[in-house]
Design a protein around this motif. Structure first.
Motif, mmCIF file in Angstrom:
data_model
loop_
_atom_site.group_PDB
_atom_site.id
_atom_site.type_symbol
_atom_site.label_atom_id
_atom_site.label_comp_id
_atom_site.label_asym_id
_atom_site.label_seq_id
_atom_site.Cartn_x
_atom_site.Cartn_y
_atom_site.Cartn_z
ATOM 1 N N THR A 248 0.838 -1.186 0.000
ATOM 2 C CA THR A 248 0.000 0.000 0.000
ATOM 3 C C THR A 248 0.878 1.243 0.000
ATOM 4 O O THR A 248 1.602 1.487 0.957
ATOM 5 C CB THR A 248 -0.931 0.020 1.223
ATOM 6 O OG1 THR A 248 -1.680 -1.185 1.250
ATOM 7 C CG2 THR A 248 -1.859 1.220 1.169
ATOM 8 N N GLU A 249 0.794 2.020 -1.048
ATOM 9 C CA GLU A 249 1.591 3.231 -1.161
ATOM 10 C C GLU A 249 0.803 4.432 -0.643
ATOM 11 O O GLU A 249 -0.414 4.511 -0.849
ATOM 12 C CB GLU A 249 1.979 3.473 -2.622
ATOM 13 C CG GLU A 249 3.149 2.627 -3.097
ATOM 14 C CD GLU A 249 4.450 3.014 -2.405
ATOM 15 O OE1 GLU A 249 4.699 4.214 -2.215
ATOM 16 O OE2 GLU A 249 5.202 2.099 -2.040
ATOM 17 N N PRO A 250 1.475 5.373 0.039
ATOM 18 C CA PRO A 250 0.787 6.596 0.480
ATOM 19 C C PRO A 250 0.261 7.375 -0.716
ATOM 20 O O PRO A 250 0.822 7.312 -1.812
ATOM 21 C CB PRO A 250 1.891 7.370 1.208
ATOM 22 C CG PRO A 250 2.925 6.362 1.544
ATOM 23 C CD PRO A 250 2.876 5.332 0.469
ATOM 24 N N ALA A 251 -0.797 8.135 -0.484
ATOM 25 C CA ALA A 251 -1.376 8.954 -1.547
ATOM 26 C C ALA A 251 -0.401 10.050 -1.956
ATOM 27 O O ALA A 251 0.266 10.651 -1.117
ATOM 28 C CB ALA A 251 -2.693 9.563 -1.083
ATOM 29 N N GLU A 252 -0.346 10.319 -3.244
ATOM 30 C CA GLU A 252 0.609 11.308 -3.756
ATOM 31 C C GLU A 252 0.298 12.707 -3.227
ATOM 32 O O GLU A 252 1.206 13.486 -2.939
ATOM 33 C CB GLU A 252 0.564 11.312 -5.291
ATOM 34 C CG GLU A 252 1.634 12.166 -5.947
ATOM 35 C CD GLU A 252 3.050 11.700 -5.633
ATOM 36 O OE1 GLU A 252 3.945 12.558 -5.552
ATOM 37 O OE2 GLU A 252 3.233 10.483 -5.460
ATOM 38 N N ASP A 253 -0.995 13.036 -3.106
ATOM 39 C CA ASP A 253 -1.323 14.370 -2.607
ATOM 40 C C ASP A 253 -0.945 14.537 -1.143
ATOM 41 O O ASP A 253 -0.590 15.639 -0.700
ATOM 42 C CB ASP A 253 -2.807 14.676 -2.820
ATOM 43 C CG ASP A 253 -3.707 13.672 -2.119
ATOM 44 O OD1 ASP A 253 -3.220 12.591 -1.751
ATOM 45 O OD2 ASP A 253 -4.909 13.977 -1.929
ATOM 46 N N ALA A 254 -0.991 13.449 -0.362
ATOM 47 C CA ALA A 254 -0.572 13.516 1.032
ATOM 48 C C ALA A 254 0.936 13.747 1.126
ATOM 49 O O ALA A 254 1.414 14.537 1.961
ATOM 50 C CB ALA A 254 -0.950 12.229 1.764
ATOM 51 N N ILE A 255 1.699 13.066 0.272
ATOM 52 C CA ILE A 255 3.151 13.283 0.239
ATOM 53 C C ILE A 255 3.444 14.730 -0.151
ATOM 54 O O ILE A 255 4.301 15.393 0.459
ATOM 55 C CB ILE A 255 3.824 12.310 -0.746
ATOM 56 C CG1 ILE A 255 3.666 10.864 -0.275
ATOM 57 C CG2 ILE A 255 5.304 12.642 -0.914
ATOM 58 C CD1 ILE A 255 4.236 9.829 -1.239
ATOM 59 N N ALA A 256 2.725 15.243 -1.153
ATOM 60 C CA ALA A 256 2.942 16.619 -1.614
ATOM 61 C C ALA A 256 2.650 17.632 -0.514
ATOM 62 O O ALA A 256 3.343 18.648 -0.385
ATOM 63 C CB ALA A 256 2.076 16.898 -2.841
ATOM 64 N N THR A 257 1.627 17.368 0.294
ATOM 65 C CA THR A 257 1.290 18.274 1.391
ATOM 66 C C THR A 257 2.430 18.354 2.397
ATOM 67 O O THR A 257 2.821 19.441 2.846
ATOM 68 C CB THR A 257 0.010 17.807 2.101
ATOM 69 O OG1 THR A 257 -1.080 17.855 1.171
ATOM 70 C CG2 THR A 257 -0.313 18.699 3.288
ATOM 71 N N LEU A 258 3.008 17.213 2.756
ATOM 72 C CA LEU A 258 4.124 17.205 3.702
ATOM 73 C C LEU A 258 5.366 17.840 3.095
ATOM 74 O O LEU A 258 6.118 18.536 3.789
ATOM 75 C CB LEU A 258 4.417 15.772 4.152
ATOM 76 C CG LEU A 258 3.336 15.110 4.998
ATOM 77 C CD1 LEU A 258 3.712 13.660 5.316
ATOM 78 C CD2 LEU A 258 3.105 15.877 6.298
ATOM 79 N N VAL A 259 5.593 17.616 1.810
ATOM 80 C CA VAL A 259 6.744 18.237 1.141
ATOM 81 C C VAL A 259 6.603 19.748 1.143
ATOM 82 O O VAL A 259 7.578 20.482 1.343
ATOM 83 C CB VAL A 259 6.877 17.697 -0.301
ATOM 84 C CG1 VAL A 259 7.884 18.522 -1.101
ATOM 85 C CG2 VAL A 259 7.322 16.237 -0.286
#
Length: 292
Positions: A248-259
């Motif tokens: 299960t990979e994290p959602a890309e938008d969630a990664i972008a928010t943290l970045v």
């Protein structure tokens, strides 16, 4: 693009500044005074009035300027989360003072004692913040509209253009002065980017501002090192949920928010895996890792 978790979590200095700006603007509008705040050659050089200089840093001249200005100040709280409240307070003072000096210099050159040349409001701080916004905040989403290319950063730029042109010549000059101040800060003139206030100053703002809910306050930086990742995995595994299944990979938008908050991509992904894709929990993991 929301600049990280909602609210003023980990941004007490921004919170205090936004509240002060709103209070001063509303109070002066009730008293019928915002139109008198525009700085002129007469106010600055012939008959200096300190109270007018101070109020011009906080109070907007109109309701529309206040709405766009407070929105931008609220969004730019992401920089306080990145560099910490102590350094962000230095950034605020540097931006306000340097942009004000540029404004005084410009007014002295124009020499027009008959008109208010500069609108009031924290234009110096707002437009100084566009410099790190341009260089340090990555684009996380791109889209097309009417054959034009846009990104999630486009809305912030549009709000900035609206504020810059809100009072035409009176607002363009303070905006340009703010961009110059932000550029000098980024160039690290006099080593300003390393300067910071003592810890008790940030604690004072934390106590002064209204309570916030959500993730606890903690210092942030733009890059999270491998040691921070190991701390996150070792220190919080008793507190946070078990990781998701490897498939299960994290959602890309969630990664972008943290970045966008200043964490590097690999650390953000690992924290989201640990937090089962919950952004608030992942933020807590990353902040707690940085505190060790």
């Amino acid at each position: 693009m929301n600049g990280g978790p909602s609210g003023f979590n980990n941004a007490p200095v921004t919170k205090t500044f936004v509240i002060a700006s709103a209070i001063f603007t509303i109070f002066l509008r009730i008293k019928g005074g915002p139109d008198k705040l525009g700085l002129s050659y007469q106010d600055i050089l012939r008959n200096p009035r300190l109270w007018k200089l101070i109020l011009s840093v906080f109070a907007f001249s109109s309701t529309s300027e206040m709405m766009f200005g407070l929105y931008l100040l609220y969004y730019f709280r992401v920089f306080e989360r990145q560099i910490g409240s102590n350094k962000y307070l230095v950034f605020i003072l540097f931006s306000v003072i340097v942009s004000l000096l540029f404004e005084i210099f410009a007014v002295a050159l124009l020499k027009d004692p008959s008109a208010n040349l500069l609108t009031s409001g924290p234009y110096g701080l707002i437009f100084a913040s566009f410099v790190p916004f341009y260089f340090d905040i990555p684009v996380s989403t791109r889209f097309h509209m009417f054959s034009n290319h846009f990104s999630d950063k486009s809305f912030i730029y549009l709000a900035g253009v609206q504020l810059l042109l809100s009072s035409w010549k009176r607002s363009i000059l303070p905006g340009i002065c703010g961009i110059l101040a932000g550029s000098l800060y980024r160039l690290n003139i006099f080593g300003i980017r390393k300067a910071k206030f003592p810890e008790f100053i940030a604690s004072f703002f934390s106590q002064l501002s209204w309570p916030s809910t959500g993730s606890p306050r903690g210092p942030t930086t733009r890059n999270v090192t491998g040691s921070a990742q190991s701390h996150a995995g070792r220190h919080v595994e008793r507190t946070y949920p078990a990781p998701m299944a490897p498939s299960t990979e994290p959602a890309e938008d969630a990664i972008a928010t943290l970045v966008s908050m200043g964490f590097d991509r690999s650390s953000a992904r690992q924290a989201l895996v640990q937090a089962r894709n919950d952004i608030n929990t992942a933020t807590n993991i990353l902040l707690e890792a940085l505190s060790h």
